[in-house]
Design a protein around this motif. Structure first.
Motif, PDB file in Angstrom:
ATOM      1  N   SER A   1       0.834  -1.213   0.000  1.00  0.00           N
ATOM      2  CA  SER A   1       0.000   0.000   0.000  1.00  0.00           C
ATOM      3  C   SER A   1       0.868   1.262   0.000  1.00  0.00           C
ATOM      4  O   SER A   1       0.411   2.342  -0.334  1.00  0.00           O
ATOM      5  CB  SER A   1      -0.947   0.007   1.197  1.00  0.00           C
ATOM      6  OG  SER A   1      -0.184  -0.004   2.376  1.00  0.00           O
ATOM      7  N   ALA A   2       2.185   1.111   0.385  1.00  0.00           N
ATOM      8  CA  ALA A   2       3.073   2.276   0.414  1.00  0.00           C
ATOM      9  C   ALA A   2       4.005   2.305  -0.806  1.00  0.00           C
ATOM     10  O   ALA A   2       4.956   3.077  -0.845  1.00  0.00           O
ATOM     11  CB  ALA A   2       3.904   2.245   1.691  1.00  0.00           C
ATOM     12  N   ASN A   3       3.748   1.457  -1.791  1.00  0.00           N
ATOM     13  CA  ASN A   3       4.594   1.416  -2.996  1.00  0.00           C
ATOM     14  C   ASN A   3       3.916   2.225  -4.119  1.00  0.00           C
ATOM     15  O   ASN A   3       2.720   2.035  -4.404  1.00  0.00           O
ATOM     16  CB  ASN A   3       4.779  -0.064  -3.404  1.00  0.00           C
ATOM     17  CG  ASN A   3       5.481  -0.231  -4.741  1.00  0.00           C
ATOM     18  OD1 ASN A   3       4.856  -0.245  -5.789  1.00  0.00           O
ATOM     19  ND2 ASN A   3       6.795  -0.358  -4.705  1.00  0.00           N
ATOM     20  N   GLY A   4       4.665   3.111  -4.719  1.00  0.00           N
ATOM     21  CA  GLY A   4       4.097   4.017  -5.721  1.00  0.00           C
ATOM     22  C   GLY A   4       3.526   3.293  -6.934  1.00  0.00           C
ATOM     23  O   GLY A   4       2.453   3.637  -7.440  1.00  0.00           O
ATOM     24  N   TYR A   5       4.249   2.275  -7.406  1.00  0.00           N
ATOM     25  CA  TYR A   5       3.777   1.572  -8.605  1.00  0.00           C
ATOM     26  C   TYR A   5       2.493   0.792  -8.311  1.00  0.00           C
ATOM     27  O   TYR A   5       1.586   0.714  -9.145  1.00  0.00           O
ATOM     28  CB  TYR A   5       4.872   0.634  -9.135  1.00  0.00           C
ATOM     29  CG  TYR A   5       4.665   0.309 -10.596  1.00  0.00           C
ATOM     30  CD1 TYR A   5       4.829   1.300 -11.562  1.00  0.00           C
ATOM     31  CD2 TYR A   5       4.292  -0.966 -11.007  1.00  0.00           C
ATOM     32  CE1 TYR A   5       4.622   1.019 -12.907  1.00  0.00           C
ATOM     33  CE2 TYR A   5       4.080  -1.252 -12.348  1.00  0.00           C
ATOM     34  CZ  TYR A   5       4.253  -0.253 -13.290  1.00  0.00           C
ATOM     35  OH  TYR A   5       4.037  -0.520 -14.621  1.00  0.00           O
ATOM     36  N   ALA A   6       2.415   0.234  -7.081  1.00  0.00           N
ATOM     37  CA  ALA A   6       1.190  -0.469  -6.665  1.00  0.00           C
ATOM     38  C   ALA A   6       0.017   0.505  -6.650  1.00  0.00           C
ATOM     39  O   ALA A   6      -1.103   0.170  -7.043  1.00  0.00           O
ATOM     40  CB  ALA A   6       1.395  -1.103  -5.294  1.00  0.00           C
ATOM     41  N   ALA A   7       0.306   1.747  -6.212  1.00  0.00           N
ATOM     42  CA  ALA A   7      -0.771   2.748  -6.152  1.00  0.00           C
ATOM     43  C   ALA A   7      -1.256   3.082  -7.558  1.00  0.00           C
ATOM     44  O   ALA A   7      -2.459   3.103  -7.824  1.00  0.00           O
ATOM     45  CB  ALA A   7      -0.274   4.009  -5.445  1.00  0.00           C
ATOM     46  N   LEU A   8      -0.315   3.307  -8.494  1.00  0.00           N
ATOM     47  CA  LEU A   8      -0.754   3.734  -9.829  1.00  0.00           C
ATOM     48  C   LEU A   8      -1.421   2.613 -10.610  1.00  0.00           C
ATOM     49  O   LEU A   8      -2.288   2.849 -11.440  1.00  0.00           O
ATOM     50  CB  LEU A   8       0.402   4.394 -10.614  1.00  0.00           C
ATOM     51  CG  LEU A   8       1.468   3.566 -11.311  1.00  0.00           C
ATOM     52  CD1 LEU A   8       1.034   3.178 -12.702  1.00  0.00           C
ATOM     53  CD2 LEU A   8       2.751   4.367 -11.381  1.00  0.00           C
ATOM     54  N   THR A   9      -1.039   1.352 -10.328  1.00  0.00           N
ATOM     55  CA  THR A   9      -1.678   0.227 -11.025  1.00  0.00           C
ATOM     56  C   THR A   9      -2.929  -0.254 -10.298  1.00  0.00           C
ATOM     57  O   THR A   9      -3.617  -1.160 -10.760  1.00  0.00           O
ATOM     58  CB  THR A   9      -0.708  -0.974 -11.159  1.00  0.00           C
ATOM     59  OG1 THR A   9      -0.180  -1.247  -9.858  1.00  0.00           O
ATOM     60  CG2 THR A   9       0.422  -0.681 -12.115  1.00  0.00           C
TER      61      THR A   9
END
Ligand code: FAD
Ligand code: NAD
Length: 466
Positions: A381-389
């Protein structure tokens, strides 16, 4: 049947053309051996014809269904979403046909003779092949047993019925089950529950033993199952099942309370029984363990030094990952190369939504082995790529030994974990320390940064962690 007196001569005979057998054949042939491979059904074995490839294709279809439901968050609109099982089955057949052609082309390239038929040993240097109308004999200098194992249902659900499915029949279904009960606690059961739920079946997932994951991973998996409306029945045992023309009723016992569930189909996990009985191993003097599996050395030798065994027919293995490695080792050893396999860092992967991957020790198992451990945790939940995908579910864990900083294990659930695990496997094999993971650069933005921050959090150095 014609039984020939003449015995063909081959330097190397491989019995079984699955991933274990064909890797052994090709490596031995690449190193100059004259090789023949005997296969009674289809080259590629369970993995190619009805296992890894089929299940991962269905898992991929499931992933696309879940992703498609989320398209509007990316500004993409599609008018409707539906699933056509016959189209997926057609694609499966095409993929299997093409991959089989590829394996056969490789065997041909290295002049490996492919013999169709069922093999039995006649002596410690002779094998017979039953081919319906004829029985041929082959003399060999070295042999590899790669006959795999048969998935066998528990006695309580051993009857054949179209509503009872197992790993051999699930991915052959012509129609999507309306309501699938999945009973089992192995990775195949978790994949079945996750895949069929995403494809549109109502799924009830029931299991008795603990799931084969780290507790944090299991917790996240069960949370995701709940979110995806999979009904979970924990710590329960399947007592009875009554299949009918239109449905199937299954009785479970949990904490002395009986519970019945009626569904359209039941999937049941199986145990593996080694394909050794019909080989007549007594004729070649190869020993088996109490279950019929063939024990091997780190160089894949049986108790007969000129006869090797690889893959699911040996103890320990249940994965093509291991069969492939052992097959290569057998091929190389037969040609006199130095080669070994070691089960220390075998990656375990479950293609669920979200994917699960683990290797090495969990914090709990490391403590049991006497290690003083450090645990690095990072939430996707704190990873940028996880957020954008929009794939923020999941957790990455790295375990190290406090005294030496040496990495002991990796457990993860979440998008990207199947890619991250290769770095974990290499770290374990190389005896890496946390600084070997935290020093290099990582692409940004990427899921890999979650692996980096899990390693950084071993010493509280992760930036995106509160
Ligand atoms: C649903 C499912 C999903 C799976 N997913 C994965 C996965 O994602 N990753 C993974 O690593 N593994 C997976 N597996 C496990 C994988 O399929 C097996 O570990 C692998 O196939 C074992 O390879 P093998 O060569 O030892 O045996 P097999 O693939 O079983 O091949 C043995 C071959 O020997 C032949 N044979 C047997 N007896 C004789 C005889 N007497 N004479 C001649 N031929 C004979 C058989 O016909 C067969 O073709 C999965 C399995 C299933 C069922
Ligand atoms: N290739 C191999 O070497 C290999 C493969 C499998 C098992 N084994 C060995 O064989 C032995 C027996 O293994 P196992 O039976 O525990 O298999 P297992 O642990 O592989 O079980 C596989 C699955 O079947 C389910 N299951 C087992 N018994 C069940 C039952 N009665 N009802 C419903 N589901 C059931 C389990 O929950 C699990 O999901 C063990 O020593 C194991 O190591 C070896």
């Amino acid at each position: 049947m014609v039984v020939g007196d003449f015995s063909h001569e081959k330097e190397v005979i491989i019995v079984g053309g699955g991933p274990g057998g064909y890797h052994a054949a090709i490596r031995a042939a690449q190193l100059g051996k004259e090789v023949a491979i005997i296969e009674k059904n289809a080259i590629g074995g369970i993995c190619l014809n009805n296992g890894c490839i089929s299940s991962k294709l269905f898992a991929e279809a499931a992933k696309r269904m879940r992703d498609a439901a989320d398209l509007s968050s990316f500004g993409v609109t599609a008018s409707s979403l539906s699933f056509d099982m016959s189209a997926l089955q057609e694609r499966k057949e095409t993929i299997i046909t093409n991959l089989t052609k590829g394996v056969k082309a490789l065997l041909n390239k290295y002049h490996v003779e492919m013999i169709k038929g069922e093999a039995t040993f006649l002596a410690d240097n002779q094998i017979g092949v039953e081919r319906g109308e004829s029985f041929e004999k082959y003399q060999f200098e070295q042999a590899v047993i790669a006959t795999g194992a048969t998935y066998t249902r528990p006695d309580s659900v051993s009857m054949e019925h179209k509503r009872i499915l197992d790993p051999s029949t699930l991915y052959k279904l012509k129609e999507l089950p309306e309501h699938l009960i999945v009973y089992g606690s192995d990775y195949q059961a978790v994949e079945a529950a996750s895949t069929f739920s995403a494809l549109g079946s109502q799924v009830t997932f029931a299991y008795k033993d603990e799931l084969p994951y780290d507790p944090a991973v299991t917790k996240e998996l069960l949370r995701l199952m709940k979110k995806h409306k999979i009904k979970v029945i924990k710590e329960t045992s399947l007592e009875e099942c009554s299949p009918g023309d239109n449905d199937i009723t299954v009785s479970f016992l949990s904490d002395s309370k009986e519970k019945t569930v009626t569904a359209s189909h039941l999937y049941i996990s199986c145990t593996q029984k080694p394909n050794t009985p019909s080989l007549r191993l007594d004729a070649c003097g190869v020993n088996t363990d109490e279950y019929g599996f063939i024990p091997i050395t780190p160089t894949t030798e049986t108790n007969q030094p000129h006869i090797f065994a690889v893959g699911d027919v040996t103890p320990n293995s249940e994965l093509a990952v291991e069969s492939i490695k052992q097959g290569k080792v057998a091929g190389e050893r037969m040609a006199g190369e130095k080669s070994e396999w070691d089960p220390y860092a075998i990656p375990q992967v479950t293609h669920a939504i979200r994917p699960i991957a683990s290797v090495g020790l969990t914090a709990e198992s490391a403590r049991k082995e006497g290690f003083d451990v450090a645990v690095g945790n990072f939430s996707l939940s704190a990873n940028g790529y996880a957020a954008l995908t929009n794939k923020k579910e999941g957790v990455i864990k790295i375990i190290s030994e406090k005294k030496t900083d040496v990495i002991l294990g990796f457990q993860a659930i979440g998008e990207g974990s199947v890619e991250m695990i290769s770095q974990a496997v290499q770290s374990l094999e190389m005896g890496a320390r946390d600084e070997d993971i935290t020093y290099p650069f990582y692409p940004h933005p990427s899921f890999n940064e979650a692996w980096l921050e899990a390693a950084e959090s071993l010493k509280n150095k992760a930036v995106h962690r509160v």
